[in-house]
Write a protein that holds these residues in place. Structure first.
Motif, PDB file in Angstrom:
ATOM      1  N   ASP A 131     129.426 151.287  22.370  1.00 47.24           N
ATOM      2  CA  ASP A 131     128.577 152.197  23.156  1.00 47.24           C
ATOM      3  C   ASP A 131     127.796 151.387  24.170  1.00 47.24           C
ATOM      4  OD1 ASP A 131     125.599 151.688  22.212  1.00 47.24           O
ATOM      5  OD2 ASP A 131     126.792 151.704  20.380  1.00 47.24           O
ATOM      6  N   VAL A 132     127.208 152.081  25.123  1.00 51.50           N
ATOM      7  CA  VAL A 132     126.212 151.506  26.030  1.00 51.50           C
ATOM      8  C   VAL A 132     124.905 152.238  25.770  1.00 51.50           C
ATOM      9  CG1 VAL A 132     125.482 151.230  28.428  1.00 51.50           C
ATOM     10  CG2 VAL A 132     127.845 150.716  27.763  1.00 51.50           C
ATOM     11  N   SER A 133     123.861 151.466  25.470  1.00 50.40           N
ATOM     12  CA  SER A 133     122.597 152.052  25.032  1.00 50.40           C
ATOM     13  C   SER A 133     121.478 151.823  26.041  1.00 50.40           C
ATOM     14  CB  SER A 133     122.185 151.434  23.686  1.00 50.40           C
ATOM     15  OG  SER A 133     120.899 151.894  23.312  1.00 50.40           O
ATOM     16  N   LEU A 134     120.725 152.908  26.293  1.00 51.25           N
ATOM     17  CA  LEU A 134     119.505 152.852  27.096  1.00 51.25           C
ATOM     18  C   LEU A 134     118.287 153.125  26.220  1.00 51.25           C
ATOM     19  CD1 LEU A 134     120.736 154.851  30.231  1.00 51.25           C
ATOM     20  CD2 LEU A 134     121.023 152.418  29.709  1.00 51.25           C
ATOM     21  N   VAL A 135     118.473 153.064  24.896  1.00 51.05           N
ATOM     22  CA  VAL A 135     117.373 153.313  23.963  1.00 51.05           C
ATOM     23  C   VAL A 135     116.258 152.289  24.166  1.00 51.05           C
ATOM     24  CG1 VAL A 135     116.741 153.378  21.509  1.00 51.05           C
ATOM     25  CG2 VAL A 135     118.872 154.426  22.272  1.00 51.05           C
ATOM     26  N   ASP A 136     116.634 151.049  24.500  1.00 43.35           N
ATOM     27  CA  ASP A 136     115.641 150.008  24.785  1.00 43.35           C
ATOM     28  C   ASP A 136     115.335 149.907  26.270  1.00 43.35           C
ATOM     29  OD1 ASP A 136     115.377 149.353  22.131  1.00 43.35           O
ATOM     30  OD2 ASP A 136     116.779 147.679  22.207  1.00 43.35           O
ATOM     31  N   ALA A 226     125.909 157.453  27.874  1.00 50.56           N
ATOM     32  CA  ALA A 226     125.110 156.379  27.292  1.00 50.56           C
ATOM     33  C   ALA A 226     124.123 156.932  26.269  1.00 50.56           C
ATOM     34  CB  ALA A 226     124.363 155.632  28.390  1.00 50.56           C
ATOM     35  N   TYR A 227     123.778 156.099  25.286  1.00 51.46           N
ATOM     36  CA  TYR A 227     122.718 156.460  24.334  1.00 51.46           C
ATOM     37  C   TYR A 227     121.400 156.600  25.071  1.00 51.46           C
ATOM     38  CZ  TYR A 227     124.564 156.110  19.567  1.00 51.46           C
ATOM     39  OH  TYR A 227     125.207 156.354  18.377  1.00 51.46           O
ATOM     40  N   TYR A 231     119.128 159.072  17.910  1.00 54.22           N
ATOM     41  CA  TYR A 231     120.129 159.896  17.233  1.00 54.22           C
ATOM     42  C   TYR A 231     121.075 160.599  18.213  1.00 54.22           C
ATOM     43  CZ  TYR A 231     117.590 158.988  12.959  1.00 54.22           C
ATOM     44  OH  TYR A 231     117.006 158.355  11.887  1.00 54.22           O
ATOM     45  N   ASP A 232     121.337 159.927  19.305  1.00 54.68           N
ATOM     46  CA  ASP A 232     122.211 160.462  20.349  1.00 54.68           C
ATOM     47  C   ASP A 232     123.671 160.057  20.090  1.00 54.68           C
ATOM     48  OD1 ASP A 232     122.976 161.678  22.704  1.00 54.68           O
ATOM     49  OD2 ASP A 232     122.317 160.031  23.984  1.00 54.68           O
ATOM     50  N   ASP A 233     124.104 160.140  18.820  1.00 53.98           N
ATOM     51  CA  ASP A 233     125.424 159.623  18.442  1.00 53.98           C
ATOM     52  C   ASP A 233     126.584 160.470  18.954  1.00 53.98           C
ATOM     53  OD1 ASP A 233     124.712 157.510  16.003  1.00 53.98           O
ATOM     54  OD2 ASP A 233     123.321 159.187  16.119  1.00 53.98           O
ATOM     55  N   GLY A 234     126.424 161.771  18.938  1.00 51.52           N
ATOM     56  CA  GLY A 234     127.550 162.670  19.165  1.00 51.52           C
ATOM     57  C   GLY A 234     128.251 162.491  20.490  1.00 51.52           C
ATOM     58  N   THR A 235     127.509 162.143  21.528  1.00 52.63           N
ATOM     59  CA  THR A 235     128.115 162.013  22.860  1.00 52.63           C
ATOM     60  C   THR A 235     128.117 160.571  23.357  1.00 52.63           C
ATOM     61  OG1 THR A 235     125.971 162.429  23.920  1.00 52.63           O
ATOM     62  CG2 THR A 235     127.388 164.330  23.519  1.00 52.63           C
TER      63      THR A 235
END
Length: 256
Positions: A131-136, A226-227, A231-235
């Motif tokens: 995944d690519v995450s923007l949570v941080d 992107a996250y 809990y943004d797992d589904g997409t």
């Protein structure tokens, strides 16, 4: 004698070929299409050995292909606006610094805000999860594209190809003090405010109570694959099998 030597040489070649093949099952081709230098950082999760490098420089247009150990898990990101102190020799970056004081991150992770590519290779069912995450938070555009893999519709590209710094809400902006009020990164609401609701911590640390905020929706609307929150797992989680990965910084023209 010559035949015996040839057989020994062939045996050693095949032995080391099989050893390397078993130890390194995936390659990351990391490409910089930004108009500025990016210093990729790599952090390995527990239980797997790190690759041969954990940090290096990529000038505009450059690339670097890295062999990744079998069953590897970890993160890849890009550091920007980096320099080395002429007196102390310490290396540091304005965005996504890994605080190792050297170009190699050597086991240190990215300081938020940072756009993160996250991988678990050869995980459950032999699948790669990525995944690519923007949570941080976010500091530069990044895309991850599987190359040559297989997998029932999930073996597809993900990431955030747009520049979010220009439109970052003022309260989330990281400003480069040496260049006026230019926004060079965009914090997450968790980092900006420390609120348990934004951080999905404490009583909010469950799928039922951790909900997207207006700030996470800013990231999600711009980069739907992107996250954007915990809990943004589904997409936002993708799988593939037997793939190599192309990781591109600034995959489309970046106005910065």
């Amino acid at each position: 004698m010559a035949t015996s030597t040839h057989l020994v040489t062939t045996f050693l070649f095949l032995f080391f070929f099989q050893f390397l093949k078993g130890s390194y099952s995936t390659t990351f081709n990391i490409v910089n299409k930004c108009s500025y230098t990016v210093w990729p950082g790599i952090l390995t999760g527990g239980g797997t050995p790190p690759p041969s490098t954990t940090g290096f420089a990529l000038a505009p247009g450059d690339s670097n292909t890295i062999a990744i150990p079998t069953a590897w898990s970890g993160r890849v990101w890009g550091r920007t606006l980096c320099s080395q102190d002429s007196i102390t020799g310490k290396f540091s970056c304005i965005t996504a610094d890994c605080s190792s004081t050297t170009v190699e991150c050597a086991g240190s992770g990215a300081t938020p805000p940072a756009t993160l590519a996250e991988f678990t290779l050869n995980g459950a069912g032999g699948l790669d999860f990525f995944d690519v995450s923007l949570v941080d938070g976010y500091n530069l555009p990044m895309m991850v594209e599987p190359q040559g893999g297989t997998g029932a519709g999930n073996c597809t590209a993900t990431g955030c190809a747009v520049d979010l710094n220009a439109g970052c809400p003022p309260e989330l902006r990281v400003v480069n003090g040496g260049n006026g009020d230019e926004s060079v990164a965009c914090k997450s609401a968790c980092e900006a405010f420390g609120d348990p609701q934004y951080c999905c911590s404490g009583a909010y640390a469950t799928p039922d109570t951790c909900k997207p905020s207006s700030y996470s929706q800013f990231f999600k609307s711009a980069c739907p694959r992107a996250y954007s929150y915990a809990y943004d797992d589904g997409t936002s989680t993708f799988t593939c099998s037997s793939a190599d990965y192309l990781i591109t910084f600034c995959p489309s023209p970046n106005p910065r």
